[in-house]
Design a protein around this motif. Structure first.
Motif, PDB file in Angstrom:
ATOM      1  N   UNK A   1      21.360 -31.734   0.949  1.00  0.00           N
ATOM      2  CA  UNK A   1      20.437 -31.806   2.085  1.00  0.00           C
ATOM      3  C   UNK A   1      19.368 -31.567   1.438  1.00  0.00           C
ATOM      4  N   UNK A   2      18.292 -31.257   1.944  1.00  0.00           N
ATOM      5  CA  UNK A   2      16.536 -31.018   1.074  1.00  0.00           C
ATOM      6  C   UNK A   2      16.189 -29.328   1.883  1.00  0.00           C
ATOM      7  N   UNK A   3      14.958 -29.560   0.709  1.00  0.00           N
ATOM      8  CA  UNK A   3      13.732 -27.990   1.878  1.00  0.00           C
ATOM      9  C   UNK A   3      12.600 -28.825   0.819  1.00  0.00           C
ATOM     10  N   UNK A   4      11.607 -28.200   2.040  1.00  0.00           N
ATOM     11  CA  UNK A   4      10.046 -28.051   1.566  1.00  0.00           C
ATOM     12  C   UNK A   4       9.821 -27.421   1.257  1.00  0.00           C
ATOM     13  N   UNK A   5       9.370 -26.799  -0.307  1.00  0.00           N
ATOM     14  CA  UNK A   5       8.598 -25.104  -0.378  1.00  0.00           C
ATOM     15  C   UNK A   5       6.791 -25.465  -0.235  1.00  0.00           C
ATOM     16  N   UNK A   6       6.686 -24.117   0.469  1.00  0.00           N
ATOM     17  CA  UNK A   6       5.620 -24.270   1.211  1.00  0.00           C
ATOM     18  C   UNK A   6       5.150 -22.816   0.205  1.00  0.00           C
ATOM     19  N   UNK A   7       4.342 -22.172  -1.469  1.00  0.00           N
ATOM     20  CA  UNK A   7       4.150 -21.197  -1.798  1.00  0.00           C
ATOM     21  C   UNK A   7       2.860 -21.000  -2.052  1.00  0.00           C
ATOM     22  N   UNK A   8       2.238 -19.425  -2.296  1.00  0.00           N
ATOM     23  CA  UNK A   8       1.007 -19.294  -3.187  1.00  0.00           C
ATOM     24  C   UNK A   8       1.237 -20.071  -4.297  1.00  0.00           C
ATOM     25  N   UNK A   9       1.885 -20.137  -5.184  1.00  0.00           N
ATOM     26  CA  UNK A   9       1.717 -20.812  -6.843  1.00  0.00           C
ATOM     27  C   UNK A   9       2.512 -21.345  -7.352  1.00  0.00           C
ATOM     28  N   UNK A  10       2.288 -21.767  -8.400  1.00  0.00           N
ATOM     29  CA  UNK A  10       3.489 -22.598  -9.212  1.00  0.00           C
ATOM     30  C   UNK A  10       4.668 -21.608 -10.004  1.00  0.00           C
ATOM     31  N   UNK A  11       4.121 -20.731  -9.858  1.00  0.00           N
ATOM     32  CA  UNK A  11       5.240 -19.777 -10.870  1.00  0.00           C
ATOM     33  C   UNK A  11       5.783 -19.232  -9.519  1.00  0.00           C
ATOM     34  N   UNK A  46      -9.798 -27.654  -9.778  1.00  0.00           N
ATOM     35  CA  UNK A  46     -10.836 -27.388  -9.654  1.00  0.00           C
ATOM     36  C   UNK A  46     -11.718 -27.647  -8.440  1.00  0.00           C
ATOM     37  N   UNK A  47     -11.394 -29.110  -7.871  1.00  0.00           N
ATOM     38  CA  UNK A  47     -12.828 -29.638  -6.982  1.00  0.00           C
ATOM     39  C   UNK A  47     -12.046 -29.190  -5.189  1.00  0.00           C
ATOM     40  N   UNK A  48     -10.631 -28.424  -5.501  1.00  0.00           N
ATOM     41  CA  UNK A  48     -10.402 -27.906  -4.629  1.00  0.00           C
ATOM     42  C   UNK A  48     -11.199 -26.313  -4.065  1.00  0.00           C
ATOM     43  N   UNK A  49     -11.383 -26.048  -3.062  1.00  0.00           N
ATOM     44  CA  UNK A  49     -11.527 -24.875  -2.201  1.00  0.00           C
ATOM     45  C   UNK A  49     -10.601 -23.487  -2.059  1.00  0.00           C
ATOM     46  N   UNK A  50     -11.705 -22.277  -2.614  1.00  0.00           N
ATOM     47  CA  UNK A  50     -10.751 -20.777  -2.837  1.00  0.00           C
ATOM     48  C   UNK A  50      -9.402 -21.300  -2.203  1.00  0.00           C
ATOM     49  N   UNK A  51      -8.801 -21.263  -0.597  1.00  0.00           N
ATOM     50  CA  UNK A  51      -8.213 -20.838  -0.027  1.00  0.00           C
ATOM     51  C   UNK A  51      -7.060 -22.259  -0.227  1.00  0.00           C
ATOM     52  N   UNK A  52      -7.323 -23.031  -0.891  1.00  0.00           N
ATOM     53  CA  UNK A  52      -6.279 -24.643  -1.589  1.00  0.00           C
ATOM     54  C   UNK A  52      -5.561 -24.087  -2.277  1.00  0.00           C
ATOM     55  N   UNK A  53      -6.768 -23.318  -3.597  1.00  0.00           N
ATOM     56  CA  UNK A  53      -5.822 -23.618  -4.761  1.00  0.00           C
ATOM     57  C   UNK A  53      -5.146 -22.255  -4.717  1.00  0.00           C
ATOM     58  N   UNK A  54      -5.218 -21.135  -4.242  1.00  0.00           N
ATOM     59  CA  UNK A  54      -4.556 -20.492  -4.272  1.00  0.00           C
ATOM     60  C   UNK A  54      -3.990 -19.548  -3.319  1.00  0.00           C
ATOM     61  N   UNK A  55      -3.389 -18.389  -3.482  1.00  0.00           N
ATOM     62  CA  UNK A  55      -2.808 -17.283  -2.745  1.00  0.00           C
ATOM     63  C   UNK A  55      -2.424 -17.473  -1.146  1.00  0.00           C
ATOM     64  N   UNK A  56      -2.447 -16.825  -0.528  1.00  0.00           N
ATOM     65  CA  UNK A  56      -2.111 -16.347   0.503  1.00  0.00           C
ATOM     66  C   UNK A  56      -2.809 -17.527   1.887  1.00  0.00           C
ATOM     67  N   UNK A  57      -3.995 -17.715   1.546  1.00  0.00           N
ATOM     68  CA  UNK A  57      -4.932 -18.759   1.959  1.00  0.00           C
ATOM     69  C   UNK A  57      -4.138 -20.263   2.339  1.00  0.00           C
ATOM     70  N   UNK A  58      -4.180 -20.416   0.343  1.00  0.00           N
ATOM     71  CA  UNK A  58      -3.208 -21.826   0.468  1.00  0.00           C
ATOM     72  C   UNK A  58      -2.735 -21.552   1.840  1.00  0.00           C
ATOM     73  N   UNK A  59      -1.469 -20.613   1.605  1.00  0.00           N
ATOM     74  CA  UNK A  59      -0.319 -21.032   2.342  1.00  0.00           C
ATOM     75  C   UNK A  59      -0.489 -20.614   4.445  1.00  0.00           C
ATOM     76  N   UNK A  60      -1.034 -20.280   5.155  1.00  0.00           N
ATOM     77  CA  UNK A  60      -1.571 -20.106   5.622  1.00  0.00           C
ATOM     78  C   UNK A  60      -2.623 -21.175   6.597  1.00  0.00           C
TER      79      UNK A  60
END
Length: 234
Positions: A1-11, A46-60
């Motif tokens: 089995x394999x699982x792909x993860x999408x999350x707000x941050x590395x923690x 550093x080169x990413x916009x705010x939505x990419x860097x983290x938080x719910x915006x990345x997930x959306x």
């Protein structure tokens, strides 16, 4: 089995890895980080916009664009796969997230809020691959799940789980251990703190202390799904 993860941050990724080990017996090589990427360096961030860097915006953003999800699902041939989408609810009322929170004193607070966020995620996905998705909706933050390891109290509706976790760590760790812990990177900190999730017997004890954690862990047992013939976005 394999699982792909999408999350707000590395923690958050680290917490999920340990839960998946405890619940499904998965090892690190069975898991793929879709967002954020595990080996991304600080220049990339550093080169990413705010939505990419983290938080719910990345997930959306990933749920709406679905590029990484499609690649992950499309590369699976005979493997059983799941996609885990992690998001906190602390900013659910923010513009663009747009989920109304119930009253905190509502006895069904966690279930109601989680259902609203699950519906929002599925709307972002527009129905694509939703039968493969498991929703790791942390009410209010993932730190509320981590708290279950360090306190027998119910952390479901704690107003500031991050501050409470910090308080407990300061109380339970020696000065030396605390300095060593906070020198670690975000992923390694969360991974170390949540190692107890890796034993199913202990995980089953912890989930009774947080309703949103209980609902996520229960959802993992519901399916080990194979992709259908149209799961590549068709």
């Amino acid at each position: 089995m394999r699982v792909g993860l999408i999350a707000e941050g590395r923690g958050d990724l680290a917490v999920l890895v340990n839960i998946l080990k405890g619940k499904l017996g998965l090892d690190f090589e069975d898991i793929q980080f879709l967002r954020p990427e595990y080996d991304q360096d600080e220049t990339d961030v550093h080169d990413q916009d705010e939505a990419q860097r983290g938080g719910w915006g990345r997930v959306k953003r990933e749920c709406v664009e679905r590029r990484r999800i499609r690649e992950f699902v499309g590369n699976a041939i005979d493997e059983e796969i799941l996609v885990v989408v992690q998001i906190d609810t602390a900013e659910a009322h923010d513009k663009g997230y747009d989920v109304e929170k119930p009253r905190r004193d509502d006895p069904g607070y966690a279930e109601i809020l989680r259902r609203r966020v699950v519906d929002k995620i599925d709307a972002w996905l527009e129905g694509e691959s939703v039968h493969l998705v498991r929703h790791a909706v942390a009410v209010e933050e993932t730190e509320a799940w981590v708290l279950t390891i360090f306190s027998p109290k119910d952390s479901t509706t704690h107003g500031d789980p991050k501050a409470q976790l910090q308080k407990l760590l300061n109380k339970t760790m020696s000065d030396k251990d605390r300095r060593r812990h906070f020198q670690l990177k975000e992923y390694d900190q969360a991974y170390a703190l949540t190692k107890p999730f890796r034993k199913l017997r202990d995980l089953e004890k912890f989930v009774e202390r947080n309703r949103s954690l209980r609902l996520f862990v229960d959802s993992l047992g519901a399916g080990r799904s194979r992709p259908g013939p149209t799961e590549n976005g068709g």
